[in-house]
Design a protein around this motif. Sequence first.
Motif, PDB file in Angstrom:
ATOM      1  N   GLU A 160      -6.297   0.814   0.021  1.00 20.15           N
ATOM      2  CA  GLU A 160      -5.687   0.493  -1.254  1.00 20.15           C
ATOM      3  C   GLU A 160      -4.240  -0.410  -1.182  1.00 20.15           C
ATOM      4  O   GLU A 160      -3.434  -0.046  -0.027  1.00 20.15           O
ATOM      5  CB  GLU A 160      -5.105   1.788  -1.725  1.00 20.15           C
ATOM      6  CG  GLU A 160      -4.164   1.880  -2.837  1.00 20.15           C
ATOM      7  CD  GLU A 160      -2.678   1.820  -2.689  1.00 20.15           C
ATOM      8  OE1 GLU A 160      -2.183   1.162  -3.604  1.00 20.15           O
ATOM      9  OE2 GLU A 160      -2.101   2.178  -1.760  1.00 20.15           O
ATOM     10  N   VAL A 161      -4.404  -1.637  -1.981  1.00 18.98           N
ATOM     11  CA  VAL A 161      -3.076  -2.395  -1.850  1.00 18.98           C
ATOM     12  C   VAL A 161      -2.998  -2.680  -3.308  1.00 18.98           C
ATOM     13  O   VAL A 161      -3.994  -2.907  -4.085  1.00 18.98           O
ATOM     14  CB  VAL A 161      -3.496  -3.807  -1.180  1.00 18.98           C
ATOM     15  CG1 VAL A 161      -2.419  -4.796  -1.291  1.00 18.98           C
ATOM     16  CG2 VAL A 161      -3.479  -3.563   0.161  1.00 18.98           C
ATOM     17  N   TRP A 189      -7.471   0.341  10.587  1.00 21.15           N
ATOM     18  CA  TRP A 189      -7.540  -1.015   9.876  1.00 21.15           C
ATOM     19  C   TRP A 189      -8.822  -0.880   8.635  1.00 21.15           C
ATOM     20  O   TRP A 189      -9.791  -0.428   9.192  1.00 21.15           O
ATOM     21  CB  TRP A 189      -7.551  -2.206  10.392  1.00 21.15           C
ATOM     22  CG  TRP A 189      -7.205  -3.366   9.668  1.00 21.15           C
ATOM     23  CD1 TRP A 189      -7.857  -4.381   9.049  1.00 21.15           C
ATOM     24  CD2 TRP A 189      -5.530  -3.572   9.205  1.00 21.15           C
ATOM     25  NE1 TRP A 189      -7.116  -5.248   8.486  1.00 21.15           N
ATOM     26  CE2 TRP A 189      -5.840  -4.596   8.255  1.00 21.15           C
ATOM     27  CE3 TRP A 189      -4.431  -3.012   9.239  1.00 21.15           C
ATOM     28  CZ2 TRP A 189      -4.619  -5.373   7.702  1.00 21.15           C
ATOM     29  CZ3 TRP A 189      -3.332  -3.656   8.756  1.00 21.15           C
ATOM     30  CH2 TRP A 189      -3.734  -4.814   7.949  1.00 21.15           C
ATOM     31  N   PRO A 190      -8.669  -1.604   7.788  1.00 24.41           N
ATOM     32  CA  PRO A 190      -9.945  -1.628   6.761  1.00 24.41           C
ATOM     33  C   PRO A 190     -11.070  -2.469   7.512  1.00 24.41           C
ATOM     34  O   PRO A 190     -10.900  -3.197   8.728  1.00 24.41           O
ATOM     35  CB  PRO A 190      -9.519  -2.448   5.471  1.00 24.41           C
ATOM     36  CG  PRO A 190      -8.122  -2.165   5.504  1.00 24.41           C
ATOM     37  CD  PRO A 190      -7.720  -2.117   6.992  1.00 24.41           C
ATOM     38  N   PRO A 223       1.467  -3.916  10.432  1.00 18.90           N
ATOM     39  CA  PRO A 223       0.478  -4.588  10.793  1.00 18.90           C
ATOM     40  C   PRO A 223       0.952  -5.926  11.625  1.00 18.90           C
ATOM     41  O   PRO A 223       0.350  -6.080  12.743  1.00 18.90           O
ATOM     42  CB  PRO A 223      -0.007  -5.121   9.630  1.00 18.90           C
ATOM     43  CG  PRO A 223       0.388  -4.279   8.647  1.00 18.90           C
ATOM     44  CD  PRO A 223       1.813  -3.909   8.877  1.00 18.90           C
ATOM     45  N   THR A 241       0.812  -1.139   0.086  1.00 17.88           N
ATOM     46  CA  THR A 241       0.006  -0.197   0.096  1.00 17.88           C
ATOM     47  C   THR A 241       1.032   1.265  -0.063  1.00 17.88           C
ATOM     48  O   THR A 241       1.991   1.142   0.634  1.00 17.88           O
ATOM     49  CB  THR A 241      -1.004  -0.039   1.230  1.00 17.88           C
ATOM     50  OG1 THR A 241      -1.800   1.094   1.166  1.00 17.88           O
ATOM     51  CG2 THR A 241      -0.113   0.010   2.481  1.00 17.88           C
ATOM     52  N   ALA A 245       0.975   3.826   1.701  1.00 19.80           N
ATOM     53  CA  ALA A 245       1.318   4.159   2.861  1.00 19.80           C
ATOM     54  C   ALA A 245       2.881   3.548   3.495  1.00 19.80           C
ATOM     55  O   ALA A 245       3.496   4.132   4.118  1.00 19.80           O
ATOM     56  CB  ALA A 245       0.393   4.056   3.862  1.00 19.80           C
ATOM     57  N   PHE A 246       2.990   2.566   2.894  1.00 16.96           N
ATOM     58  CA  PHE A 246       4.158   1.619   3.147  1.00 16.96           C
ATOM     59  C   PHE A 246       5.428   2.399   2.749  1.00 16.96           C
ATOM     60  O   PHE A 246       6.526   1.834   2.789  1.00 16.96           O
ATOM     61  CB  PHE A 246       3.940   0.126   3.179  1.00 16.96           C
ATOM     62  CG  PHE A 246       3.147  -0.493   3.985  1.00 16.96           C
ATOM     63  CD1 PHE A 246       2.465   0.338   4.947  1.00 16.96           C
ATOM     64  CD2 PHE A 246       2.911  -1.830   3.870  1.00 16.96           C
ATOM     65  CE1 PHE A 246       1.324  -0.261   5.641  1.00 16.96           C
ATOM     66  CE2 PHE A 246       2.055  -2.364   4.812  1.00 16.96           C
ATOM     67  CZ  PHE A 246       1.038  -1.597   5.627  1.00 16.96           C
ATOM     68  N   VAL A 276      -1.526   6.279   6.468  1.00 13.42           N
ATOM     69  CA  VAL A 276      -2.832   6.338   6.072  1.00 13.42           C
ATOM     70  C   VAL A 276      -3.753   7.318   6.950  1.00 13.42           C
ATOM     71  O   VAL A 276      -4.514   7.879   6.483  1.00 13.42           O
ATOM     72  CB  VAL A 276      -3.539   4.777   5.882  1.00 13.42           C
ATOM     73  CG1 VAL A 276      -5.027   5.083   5.913  1.00 13.42           C
ATOM     74  CG2 VAL A 276      -2.986   3.970   4.766  1.00 13.42           C
ATOM     75  N   TYR A 277      -3.601   6.965   8.376  1.00 18.09           N
ATOM     76  CA  TYR A 277      -4.532   7.555   9.192  1.00 18.09           C
ATOM     77  C   TYR A 277      -3.802   8.524  10.083  1.00 18.09           C
ATOM     78  O   TYR A 277      -4.403   9.227  10.885  1.00 18.09           O
ATOM     79  CB  TYR A 277      -4.904   6.339  10.148  1.00 18.09           C
ATOM     80  CG  TYR A 277      -5.006   5.043   9.863  1.00 18.09           C
ATOM     81  CD1 TYR A 277      -6.417   4.505   9.123  1.00 18.09           C
ATOM     82  CD2 TYR A 277      -4.029   4.180   9.638  1.00 18.09           C
ATOM     83  CE1 TYR A 277      -6.418   3.352   8.859  1.00 18.09           C
ATOM     84  CE2 TYR A 277      -4.057   2.960   9.359  1.00 18.09           C
ATOM     85  CZ  TYR A 277      -5.154   2.501   8.857  1.00 18.09           C
ATOM     86  OH  TYR A 277      -5.447   1.030   8.421  1.00 18.09           O
ATOM     87  N   THR A 281      -0.639   4.093  10.418  1.00 16.61           N
ATOM     88  CA  THR A 281       0.364   4.235   9.328  1.00 16.61           C
ATOM     89  C   THR A 281       0.129   5.565   8.844  1.00 16.61           C
ATOM     90  O   THR A 281      -0.770   6.233   9.324  1.00 16.61           O
ATOM     91  CB  THR A 281       0.047   3.139   8.300  1.00 16.61           C
ATOM     92  OG1 THR A 281      -1.235   3.391   7.648  1.00 16.61           O
ATOM     93  CG2 THR A 281       0.125   1.603   8.844  1.00 16.61           C
TER      94      THR A 281
HETATM   95  O1  173 Z   1      -1.347  -1.146   7.946  1.00 15.14           O
HETATM   96  C1  173 Z   1      -2.263  -0.369   7.698  1.00 15.14           C
HETATM   97  O2  173 Z   1      -3.134  -0.229   8.711  1.00 15.14           O
HETATM   98  C2  173 Z   1      -2.418   0.332   6.405  1.00 15.14           C
HETATM   99  O3  173 Z   1      -1.863   1.075   5.916  1.00 15.14           O
HETATM  100  C3  173 Z   1      -3.288  -0.665   5.360  1.00 15.14           C
HETATM  101  C4  173 Z   1      -3.424   0.077   4.193  1.00 15.14           C
HETATM  102  C5  173 Z   1      -4.161  -0.831   3.223  1.00 15.14           C
HETATM  103  C6  173 Z   1      -4.708  -2.076   3.380  1.00 15.14           C
HETATM  104  C7  173 Z   1      -4.528  -2.548   4.965  1.00 15.14           C
HETATM  105  C8  173 Z   1      -3.916  -1.934   5.903  1.00 15.14           C
END
Ligand code: 173
Length: 321
Positions: free
Chosen positions: A228-229, A202-203, A185, A90, A92-93, A168-169, A166
């Motif tokens: 998003e992945v 988390w999703p 994770p 994703t 964010a990583f 993301v949030y 991450t």
């Molecule tokens: O690790 C996460 O919370 C994260 O950023 C994420 C992004 C996409 C799918 C699942 C987790």
Amino acid sequence: MIRPILRVAFAALTAAISTGVAAQETTLRVVSAFAENTEYVKKLEVLIRKLNAEGKGVLQLNFIGGPKAMPPFEVGKAVQSGVVDIGMATGAFYTNIMPEADALKLTQVSMQEQRKNGAVDLINKIWNEKAGMQYIGRVIEYTPFHLYLNKKIDKPDLTGLKIRVTPVYRDFFAALGATVITTPPGEVYTALERGVVDGYGWPIQGIFDANWQEKTKYRVDPGFYSAEVSLVMNLGKWKSLSQPQRDLLMRQMIASEAENDSWKALNETDTKRQAQAGIQVITFDAATSKQYVDKAYNVAWDSMFKASPQYGPQMRKLFSK
Ligand code: 173
């Protein structure tokens, strides 16, 4: 009519081209930033199985593994440098490569639409230029993120709470007053167990994969953004592929994206499982819910515009409804 002499020359030429291609079956090394038992990797494995069946003599994908093979936050760098050919990650990583990576969570239109409206072309322009990556395609759609908590709240105020994030949030939860702690994770369960965090992002799907339901009391609704992945590929490696190899990879990726509707059913199943596991839902009134989601987007786009004055506005235009 092609004259005989030309016909022979032409036949020799096409034979040379086709043996040239056939002699060069390419195997690409694939790693995942998510664990082997996740739905993301299951989808990836389906894609790999189909591609490998069709791609004998042309192209093969070799799945190396997940976080046991490579730390999730290093997958982007490994793709950029060519240590591996394809990463499933994703954005964010790999904000350690470019801030724009994290914008893919803000898409509000489907991949089919993004492939038509120029969004994917823009993504590739940025990913090529700033990350040395080719954007291959998206493994998850139609899936919001949520805030999960172990302490009850009655309004969107996270003051005094420590929340695992991450990128993301991060900005959204910080704007709600949280103290944010970034972990991959694989560290969430222990962080919850030890009380290092009071909650996590988390999703809606996937908290059962590592038994987080055992350490989760509440989920906050509504969700926000679009998880998003995606598959990203080393740009040099992408450029080295022949046209038939690229066509095969993209045909399989687009066929996989056409199945992304299946996320809706997976999300419903996990929502029910969460209720069965005793996870209680925290909701707000309609106006507060709208403010919560609006804030999520506004905070994220604000920081994206700051981090990328060049591409932030262009992405917002093509990613938004
Ligand atoms: O690790 C996460 O919370 C994260 O950023 C994420 C992004 C996409 C799918 C699942 C987790």
